[in-house]
Every structure is written in structure tokens, then in C-alpha cells.
Motif scaffolding. Structure first.
Motif, mmCIF file in Angstrom:
data_model
loop_
_atom_site.group_PDB
_atom_site.id
_atom_site.type_symbol
_atom_site.label_atom_id
_atom_site.label_comp_id
_atom_site.label_asym_id
_atom_site.label_seq_id
_atom_site.Cartn_x
_atom_site.Cartn_y
_atom_site.Cartn_z
ATOM 1 N N ALA A 83 -11.761 44.726 -12.408
ATOM 2 C CA ALA A 83 -12.327 43.790 -11.440
ATOM 3 C C ALA A 83 -12.930 44.615 -10.313
ATOM 4 C CB ALA A 83 -11.265 42.843 -10.899
ATOM 5 N N SER A 84 -14.085 44.189 -9.807
ATOM 6 C CA SER A 84 -14.715 44.939 -8.721
ATOM 7 C C SER A 84 -15.485 44.007 -7.804
ATOM 8 C CB SER A 84 -15.649 46.018 -9.276
ATOM 9 O OG SER A 84 -16.745 45.439 -9.955
ATOM 10 N N LEU A 85 -15.599 44.427 -6.554
ATOM 11 C CA LEU A 85 -16.387 43.721 -5.554
ATOM 12 C C LEU A 85 -17.470 44.678 -5.082
ATOM 13 C CD1 LEU A 85 -16.643 41.115 -3.838
ATOM 14 C CD2 LEU A 85 -15.237 42.272 -2.108
ATOM 15 N N GLY A 86 -18.730 44.246 -5.168
ATOM 16 C CA GLY A 86 -19.835 45.126 -4.834
ATOM 17 C C GLY A 86 -20.797 44.516 -3.841
ATOM 18 N N LYS A 87 -21.657 45.372 -3.296
ATOM 19 C CA LYS A 87 -22.665 44.950 -2.335
ATOM 20 C C LYS A 87 -23.992 45.572 -2.740
ATOM 21 C CE LYS A 87 -24.485 43.660 1.717
ATOM 22 N NZ LYS A 87 -24.776 42.264 2.050
ATOM 23 N N ASP A 88 -25.023 44.727 -2.926
ATOM 24 C CA ASP A 88 -26.364 45.228 -3.218
ATOM 25 C C ASP A 88 -26.966 45.824 -1.955
ATOM 26 O OD1 ASP A 88 -26.303 44.465 -5.867
ATOM 27 O OD2 ASP A 88 -27.190 42.500 -5.488
ATOM 28 N N LEU A 89 -27.283 47.122 -1.980
ATOM 29 C CA LEU A 89 -27.910 47.768 -0.835
ATOM 30 C C LEU A 89 -29.407 47.493 -0.803
ATOM 31 C CD1 LEU A 89 -26.087 51.212 -0.959
ATOM 32 C CD2 LEU A 89 -25.440 49.134 0.266
ATOM 33 N N ASN A 90 -30.023 47.425 -1.985
ATOM 34 C CA ASN A 90 -31.435 47.068 -2.146
ATOM 35 C C ASN A 90 -31.590 46.561 -3.574
ATOM 36 O OD1 ASN A 90 -31.611 49.486 -3.736
ATOM 37 N ND2 ASN A 90 -31.976 50.641 -1.854
ATOM 38 N N ILE A 91 -32.810 46.465 -4.080
ATOM 39 C CA ILE A 91 -33.001 45.843 -5.394
ATOM 40 C C ILE A 91 -32.503 46.712 -6.545
ATOM 41 C CG2 ILE A 91 -34.966 44.515 -4.588
ATOM 42 C CD1 ILE A 91 -36.751 46.480 -6.150
ATOM 43 N N THR A 92 -32.262 47.991 -6.315
ATOM 44 C CA THR A 92 -31.854 48.871 -7.416
ATOM 45 C C THR A 92 -30.456 49.449 -7.270
ATOM 46 O OG1 THR A 92 -32.965 50.714 -6.311
ATOM 47 C CG2 THR A 92 -34.211 49.556 -8.006
#
Length: 201
Positions: A83-92
Motif C-alpha cells: 500500500a502506498s500514498l503518493g503525490k504527483d509533482l508534475n505530469i510525469t
């Protein structure tokens, strides 16, 4: 005399056309800004949004894992959950923090090895990089890289180990804001992942 006049006229025409070609474009139009408009890349401020909760990702995964056989033992196939929680910094680019849990057996003595891990990782969206940002893209491809620390338990012993994981993520959008993914990866562990007293490369 006629030849000299013709030469002078030709030279004057060439000079005028050259001077016109050197005129500065004052319209403000730059074709380079539109040359790759199909590969749309919104600015970071446009993509991130105003709140920290914008572009957060939650991933849940289940699969199997098996350690490679070595001289002192082979290992059974075992379940693995992540399980993980992530944050998109930009589109890639996406940064994530994850936890994992798994179990396998050492075949030489039948000992059950339980393992839990914490990892910090990064994923790179290959599809958005090459084909532009599309929030409704049905199929996607990316890479996943992670560093982790693990605690293993077997026969009453506890051992710590570090890990590096590399993988590919194939994803398919099945509903708005919901994706199914398939992620084959390989992990490299330091000694201690199997709680063995023998050195484990």
C-alpha cells in the motif's frame, strides 16, 4: 554598358531581398511554442492545484514474491501485499511512501519468514512524457523505483535489511480516478532478509 547596368540591377535586387529577410518579426508569434502542441504539458502550477490534497494517489496491491535460490537454501513462493500514498509533482513524476508485508519459507528447514517493510519511491509516467498529458488516457506505462528498510522474523529471530526495487507499471483506467495496474519488479536485499545466519548475497 548594358552589362554593367544589368549587374547593378541584379545586385540591388539581391541586396533588397536580403535586407527584407533580415527584418525583425514584430508580430510576437513564435512557431517553436506550437511545434509540439499535441504533446500538451501543463505548467507545474496548473497541474498541482491549490491544495496539498490535489493529485494525491493511493495504491493498493497484492501479488507473489520469491527469493532466488542460493547455496544454503531455496525459498518458497509467498504472498506480498503493498500500500502506498503518493503525490504527483508534475505530469510525469510521482513521489510515494509505502508499506509492504510478505511471507515465504526457507526450504532447508521449513521455517516461515514473515517480512514487513517501509519504502520511499518514485514513479515516472512514460506515456505522459512521450504522448502528452491526458487525464482520460485508457492505457499507460511507467517506471517505479524505491528504497526500503525491512524487518524479518523467523524462528524467534528478528533481522533488519535494506532494499532497492526497480519495476515497470502497466495501468488501465477502468473508471474516473480509478486505475488497475500490473507491476512486475525486481528487488535487491541486503543480508538479513531471510533471517539466516549464513551470508546472503
Amino acid at each position: 554598358m548594358a552589362n554593367k547596368t544589368l549587374l547593378c540591377c541584379a545586385a540591388l535586387c539581391l541586396f533588397c531581398s536580403f535586407a527584407q529577410a533580415q527584418e525583425v518579426d514584430t508580430t510576437g508569434f513564435n512557431a517553436l511554442e506550437y511545434s509540439m502542441q499535441k504533446r500538451w504539458r501543463p505548467s507545474n502550477s496548473e497541474f498541482r492545484g491549490d491544495r496539498f490534497s490535489d493529485n494525491l494517489t493511493l495504491s493498493l496491491g497484492g501479488g507473489v514474491e520469491q527469493l532466488l535460490e542460493r547455496s544454503t537454501s531455496s525459498y518458497s513462493l509467498g504472498p506480498l501485499f503493498r500500500a502506498s500514498l503518493g503525490k504527483d509533482l508534475n505530469i510525469t513524476n510521482n513521489l510515494f511512501v509505502g508499506v509492504s508485508a510478505g511471507m515465504f519459507r526457507r526450504n532447508r528447514d521449513g521455517a516461515k519468514v514473515l517480512r514487513g517493510g517501509l519504502e520511499l519511491g518514485h514513479s515516472f509516467d512514460i506515456a505522459s512524457y512521450f504522448w502528452g498529458y491526458d487525464p482520460d488516457r485508457k492505457l499507460g506505462l511507467g517506471t517505479v523505483e524505491a528504497l526500503g528498510i525491512n524487518l524479518s522474523r523467523a524462528s524467534g529471530q528478528y533481522r533488519f535489511s535494506a532494499s532497492v526495487s526497480l519495476g515497470l507499471r502497466l495501468k488501465a483506467m477502468v473508471a474516473k480516478d480509478f486505475e488497475f495496474f500490473f507491476q512486475p519488479d525486481v528487488s535487491f536485499y541486503t543480508d538479513g532478509i531471510d533471517c539466516s545466519s549464513a551470508a546472503n548475497w
